[in-house]
Design an enzyme around this catalytic site. Sequence first.
Site, mmCIF file in Angstrom:
data_model
loop_
_atom_site.group_PDB
_atom_site.id
_atom_site.type_symbol
_atom_site.label_atom_id
_atom_site.label_comp_id
_atom_site.label_asym_id
_atom_site.label_seq_id
_atom_site.Cartn_x
_atom_site.Cartn_y
_atom_site.Cartn_z
ATOM 1 C CG LEU A 101 -2.264 -0.654 0.923
ATOM 2 C CD1 LEU A 101 -3.307 -0.399 2.240
ATOM 3 C CD2 LEU A 101 -2.970 -0.378 -0.305
ATOM 4 C CD GLU A 108 7.616 -3.008 1.383
ATOM 5 O OE1 GLU A 108 7.560 -1.967 2.572
ATOM 6 O OE2 GLU A 108 6.747 -3.329 1.122
HETATM 7 C C1 A5P Z 1 5.023 -0.524 1.872
HETATM 8 O O1 A5P Z 1 5.126 -0.829 0.353
HETATM 9 C C2 A5P Z 1 4.188 -1.507 2.501
HETATM 10 O O2 A5P Z 1 4.412 -2.734 1.954
HETATM 11 C C3 A5P Z 1 4.171 -1.473 3.934
HETATM 12 O O3 A5P Z 1 5.058 -2.299 4.690
HETATM 13 C C4 A5P Z 1 2.728 -1.670 4.424
HETATM 14 O O4 A5P Z 1 1.799 -0.665 3.643
HETATM 15 C C5 A5P Z 1 2.638 -1.408 5.873
HETATM 16 O O5 A5P Z 1 2.476 0.262 6.002
HETATM 17 P P1 A5P Z 1 2.018 0.621 7.352
HETATM 18 O O6 A5P Z 1 2.822 0.187 8.437
HETATM 19 O O7 A5P Z 1 2.092 2.086 7.059
HETATM 20 O O8 A5P Z 1 0.618 0.409 7.433
#
Ligand code: A5P
Length: 230
Positions: A101, A108
């Site tokens: 998101l 990642e």
């Molecule tokens: C980033 O691309 C994402 O995979 C985040 O690890 C994931 O959206 C979690 O984000 P928050 O900790 O801000 O919810």
Amino acid sequence: MTTNINILKQQAAAKAVDLVENKMIVGLGSGTTAAYAIDMLAKRVAGGLDITAIATSEQSQEQAEKGGIRMTSLSQPTEIDITIDGADQVEKGSLDLIKGLGGALLREKMVASASKQLVIIIDERKLVDELGERSPLPVEIIPFAWEITQARISQFCPQVTLRLNPNKQPVLTDGGHFILDCQFQKIDNAANLARDLKLLPGVVETGLFVNLASLVIVAGQNGITILQKE
Ligand code: A5P
């Protein structure tokens, strides 16, 4: 009294950061929960912890550098001891994930795949019975002829939307790609879907992280729960 979500994120982050030991190579996740972990690691480094880290996004790289964490890159032949990252959804039992998101899913996944241990930190809202329930599945694609890729992905997912920024322009990832958000009711077989999507020309990576999480730290109103794959 209900505990604020940010406090829960901090609690999960703190528990994960406790697992980091001297001389480790540490993968740094992206997103708001991972950002708490990076800050906590920076404090430990200031107190004498000796680690080298690899970031999963430009934002995490900048935050870690500002915090005085010694950084390296995945281009060096490296096995990462532990990666600490957030997630958008974690499926109970399998511990398969949806990530991306925040748009950093490609790096990642590359960092997670090069890690001995992937520790996921979430607040309890993100724990789901079946993936797809809570938020869309992000899929990173190349900008060239993105409409064709969108149409191909539509065979698997009824609602596929190009992610736009507040100026109504396509969001660009750190790799210069676009993101399609795919809305499912639920995902029956994450491994098959990940494979099918990955085979489509134009798809760079999906936000399905199958069989990658070693440990999930869930912070909830009743305290911390640590989940391991069943
Ligand atoms: C980033 O691309 C994402 O995979 C985040 O690890 C994931 O959206 C979690 O984000 P928050 O900790 O801000 O919810």
